[in-house]
Design an enzyme around this catalytic site. Structure first.
Site, mmCIF file in Angstrom:
data_model
loop_
_atom_site.group_PDB
_atom_site.id
_atom_site.type_symbol
_atom_site.label_atom_id
_atom_site.label_comp_id
_atom_site.label_asym_id
_atom_site.label_seq_id
_atom_site.Cartn_x
_atom_site.Cartn_y
_atom_site.Cartn_z
ATOM 1 N N SER A 112 -46.236 107.355 -59.731
ATOM 2 C CA SER A 112 -46.175 107.904 -58.386
ATOM 3 C C SER A 112 -47.532 108.345 -57.836
ATOM 4 O O SER A 112 -48.450 107.546 -57.735
ATOM 5 C CB SER A 112 -45.159 109.037 -58.374
ATOM 6 O OG SER A 112 -44.903 109.426 -57.058
ATOM 7 N N HIS A 113 -47.671 109.646 -57.540
ATOM 8 C CA HIS A 113 -48.891 110.132 -56.902
ATOM 9 C C HIS A 113 -50.000 110.447 -57.913
ATOM 10 O O HIS A 113 -51.089 110.852 -57.520
ATOM 11 C CB HIS A 113 -48.570 111.387 -56.085
ATOM 12 C CG HIS A 113 -47.989 112.466 -56.944
ATOM 13 N ND1 HIS A 113 -46.725 112.389 -57.468
ATOM 14 C CD2 HIS A 113 -48.534 113.607 -57.409
ATOM 15 C CE1 HIS A 113 -46.507 113.463 -58.205
ATOM 16 N NE2 HIS A 113 -47.576 114.216 -58.190
ATOM 17 N N ASP A 275 -47.510 107.673 -50.771
ATOM 18 C CA ASP A 275 -48.127 107.870 -52.089
ATOM 19 C C ASP A 275 -48.151 106.570 -52.895
ATOM 20 O O ASP A 275 -47.853 105.501 -52.364
ATOM 21 C CB ASP A 275 -47.396 108.974 -52.859
ATOM 22 C CG ASP A 275 -45.992 108.562 -53.276
ATOM 23 O OD1 ASP A 275 -45.402 107.711 -52.584
ATOM 24 O OD2 ASP A 275 -45.492 109.060 -54.300
ATOM 25 N N ASP A 277 -46.251 105.049 -55.047
ATOM 26 C CA ASP A 277 -45.076 104.176 -55.128
ATOM 27 C C ASP A 277 -44.265 104.172 -53.827
ATOM 28 O O ASP A 277 -43.142 103.651 -53.801
ATOM 29 C CB ASP A 277 -44.193 104.555 -56.316
ATOM 30 C CG ASP A 277 -43.657 105.969 -56.225
ATOM 31 O OD1 ASP A 277 -44.326 106.829 -55.619
ATOM 32 O OD2 ASP A 277 -42.567 106.223 -56.759
ATOM 33 N N ASP A 279 -42.715 106.495 -51.995
ATOM 34 C CA ASP A 279 -41.526 107.303 -51.692
ATOM 35 C C ASP A 279 -41.859 108.604 -50.960
ATOM 36 O O ASP A 279 -40.969 109.251 -50.423
ATOM 37 C CB ASP A 279 -40.674 107.568 -52.950
ATOM 38 C CG ASP A 279 -41.445 108.179 -54.089
ATOM 39 O OD1 ASP A 279 -42.652 108.451 -53.919
ATOM 40 O OD2 ASP A 279 -40.844 108.381 -55.164
ATOM 41 N N ARG A 280 -43.146 108.981 -50.907
ATOM 42 C CA ARG A 280 -43.503 110.216 -50.190
ATOM 43 C C ARG A 280 -44.038 109.900 -48.800
ATOM 44 O O ARG A 280 -44.440 108.755 -48.536
ATOM 45 C CB ARG A 280 -44.585 110.972 -50.957
ATOM 46 C CG ARG A 280 -44.119 111.421 -52.320
ATOM 47 C CD ARG A 280 -45.169 112.297 -52.974
ATOM 48 N NE ARG A 280 -44.658 112.784 -54.257
ATOM 49 C CZ ARG A 280 -45.061 113.881 -54.854
ATOM 50 N NH1 ARG A 280 -45.998 114.619 -54.307
ATOM 51 N NH2 ARG A 280 -44.553 114.249 -56.015
ATOM 52 N N LYS A 373 -36.178 108.858 -52.244
ATOM 53 C CA LYS A 373 -36.905 109.285 -51.055
ATOM 54 C C LYS A 373 -37.679 108.079 -50.534
ATOM 55 O O LYS A 373 -37.957 107.141 -51.286
ATOM 56 C CB LYS A 373 -37.805 110.480 -51.358
ATOM 57 C CG LYS A 373 -38.773 110.329 -52.516
ATOM 58 C CD LYS A 373 -39.438 111.674 -52.780
ATOM 59 C CE LYS A 373 -40.521 111.596 -53.844
ATOM 60 N NZ LYS A 373 -40.029 111.836 -55.199
#
Ligand code: VG1
Ligand code: CO
Length: 539
Positions: A112-113, A275, A277, A279-280, A373
């Site tokens: 992710s982030h 981010d 991946d 999702d943010r 998300k």
């Protein structure tokens, strides 16, 4: 097709956290480390005759693990593998592919982030049949299996390039390489009024920072090709294995290129970022970077302008997320649920039709269209509201505060703490908390204080110990918990919220979140337990 069995020694540190198994790349590069975890997933969820989706955020080590997963799944008799072109698949697009192809589950390679590259982090997430992150009962079962895994079967065939879409058969498995973006673009077109957004964007402008992560191709297909904005307004659009050496994290202090571009061009009324991946999401206007808690509340308050949110009967937020959305839910007369941190806790509420919109303070917003998300979806929610009301994000935010009051909110992170010391510190505070109830500090009285223990209202699954809460009625709140996505030491997160009816009034002494954070530091005795007096990151 030849297969071989490789014997391994079990790994006992493969317990997934808030969002999958996340470790430094160097840790994942130990011989058989990834294969051992994949085998534990296959043994827990089954592989023979199964259909699975495979993709990732494009970070270093992505393609190595994708190819290993394909060779193992083929050797163990998978029915069908749906693999994203070049291995690039955002987490929301993966959730959607699982649902549309009725796959049994998906494997998403992402941290992710967290930073990428050889010295960065890597991760493996597992999502189940409705596209939702595996719940704790499943991740725990995978972990227990990993602790006992002593080998895996893999086929000898070299995996051909995954750069071209198409299908081929390997052993008894159909391998299908699919576009990363096509299905996702179609879904967004069903959720939103693209012609209205396009017409509005012909008069106004937006910019998006992909931070050299997975959303570049999605943003180009959606914001440029479908909605007509200039390609110059997609910053860092090329996915890179090390995200250009930066954190692929849409936190306010990490989007300076975007802010600079907006400063130089006042036609850009909406700025956004995502981010690693996808999702943010971060949303900003010319003046304000909108706090994600406010963003969630504003989307709820304006849901009638968004085609996929017309029938809103319930919303949810993670416990540390500010109570801005609670005020909107009360006004709308819809239910509002409070869940532990992590998207997996929203899935049962979405499946049961209890909620249609949910979010987290950590820049996560989503709906019932998938079970993750979804950064681009949230940005399109904003665009649809702006188009329908012909306003700017700054105007919407100020109007929201004027109607509902303002929830000041910040999260204070203290990173790389010693885990044992941090746990001892929180255990001590938990024991002490009852004696603070009723005490008044700087004019605010502590009304409740204690541990957040969650029982899922749909399936009854219990998740105790999700964070300490100190509430000063509706006025203010402090939440304390340890992160579950760390790869080096542990991060203490202190979330501070203070509500002010009159957003223009200068806050009272205790009305700044920094005052709440230093009060919390004192209660914790942070300097004694962890030798820290300052947070190292504030969002
Ligand atoms: C963090 C966030 C949480 C989010 C999780 C995964 O978890 O606080 O809200 O769901 O990351 O997001 P933690 O346990 O470190 O606080 V992502 O975009 O990293 O998959
Ligand atoms: Co993410």
């Amino acid at each position: 097709m030849k297969t071989q069995h490789i014997s391994t020694t079990p790994f006992t540190d493969q317990r997934p956290g808030t969002s999958g198994l996340r470790k430094p790349v160097q840790h994942f590069r130990q011989p058989n480390y990834s294969e051992n975890f994949l085998q534990a997933v296959f043994d827990t969820l089954g592989i023979h005759g199964k259909t699975i989706v495979i993709g990732g955020d494009g970070r270093f080590f992505n393609s190595t693990v994708i190819k290993a997963a394909i060779r193992m799944a083929v050797a163990q008799g998978a029915h069908k593998l749906i693999v994203a072109q070049n291995g690039l698949l955002s987490t929301p697009a993966a959730s959607h592919l699982i649902r549309t192809h009725q796959a049994d589950y998906g494997i998403i390679l992402s941290a992710s982030h967290n930073p990428g590259g050889e010295d960065g982090d890597f991760g493996i997430k597992v999502n189940l049949q409705s596209g939702e992150p595996a719940p704790e009962s499943i991740t725990e079962a995978i972990y227990q299996t990993a602790c006992k895994t002593t080998g895996y079967t893999i086929c000898d065939s070299e995996i051909a390039d995954i750069a071209d879409c198409g299908q081929y058969t390997l052993g008894m498995t159909e391998v299908s390489i699919v576009s990363s973006t096509d299905d996702y673009l179609k879904l967004m077109q069903q959720c939103f009024d693209f012609p209205a957004i396009k017409a509005w964007l012909a008069q106004h402008d937006m910019a998006f920072d992909a931070l050299h992560a997975v959303t570049g191709p999605y943003a180009t297909a959606i914001f440029c090709d479908a909605l007509g904005i200039s390609r110059d307004h997609i910053l860092s659009a090329e996915p890179q294995t090390d995200f250009g050496g930066h954190h692929p994290d849409p936190a306010p202090d990490r989007v300076s290129d975007l802010r600079q571009l907006m400063k130089s061009n006042d036609q850009i009324v909406l700025g956004a970022a995502s981010d690693g991946d996808g999702d943010r999401n971060l949303i900003c206007g010319q003046k304000y970077i909108i706090n994600p808690c406010d963003s969630l509340a504003i989307i709820a308050a304006n849901h009638q302008h968004i085609p996929c949110l017309q029938k809103l009967t319930g919303v949810a937020r993670s416990m540390p997320t500010s109570r801005a959305i609670d005020k909107v839910a009360e006004h709308l007369g819809v239910s509002c649920y409070e869940t532990p941190t992590g998207w997996k806790f929203f899935a049962s509420l979405l499946d049961a039709g209890l909620i249609q919109l949910c979010g987290e303070e950590s820049f996560g917003t989503g709906g019932a269209h998938i079970r993750e998300k979804d950064g681009i979806w949230a940005i399109l929610c904003w665009l649809n509201i702006l188009a329908a009301t012909d306003s700017t994000p700054d105007q919407l935010l100020e109007a929201h505060w004027a109607q509902y009051g303002r929830h000041h909110f910040n999260r204070y992170d203290y990173t790389a703490l010693d885990r044992d010391a941090a746990q001892a510190m929180l255990a001590k505070l938990e024991k002490d908390l009852p004696k603070y109830i009723g005490q008044t500090h700087h004019g605010l009285t502590i009304t409740t204080a204690g541990q957040f223990n969650y029982t899922d209202p749909v399936n009854g699954e219990k998740s105790p110990g999700q964070g300490l809460q100190i509430k000063f009625g509706q006025q203010a709140r402090i939440i304390l918990r340890l992160s579950g996505t760390d790869t080096r030491g542990v991060t203490l997160r202190i979330y501070c919220e203070y509500w002010q009816q009159d957003a223009h009034k200068t806050p009272a002494l205790f009305g700044t979140t920094a005052t709440l954070a230093s009060f919390a530091q004192g209660l914790l005795n942070l300097s004694h337990f962890c030798d820290r007096t300052q947070p190292d990151h504030i969002i």
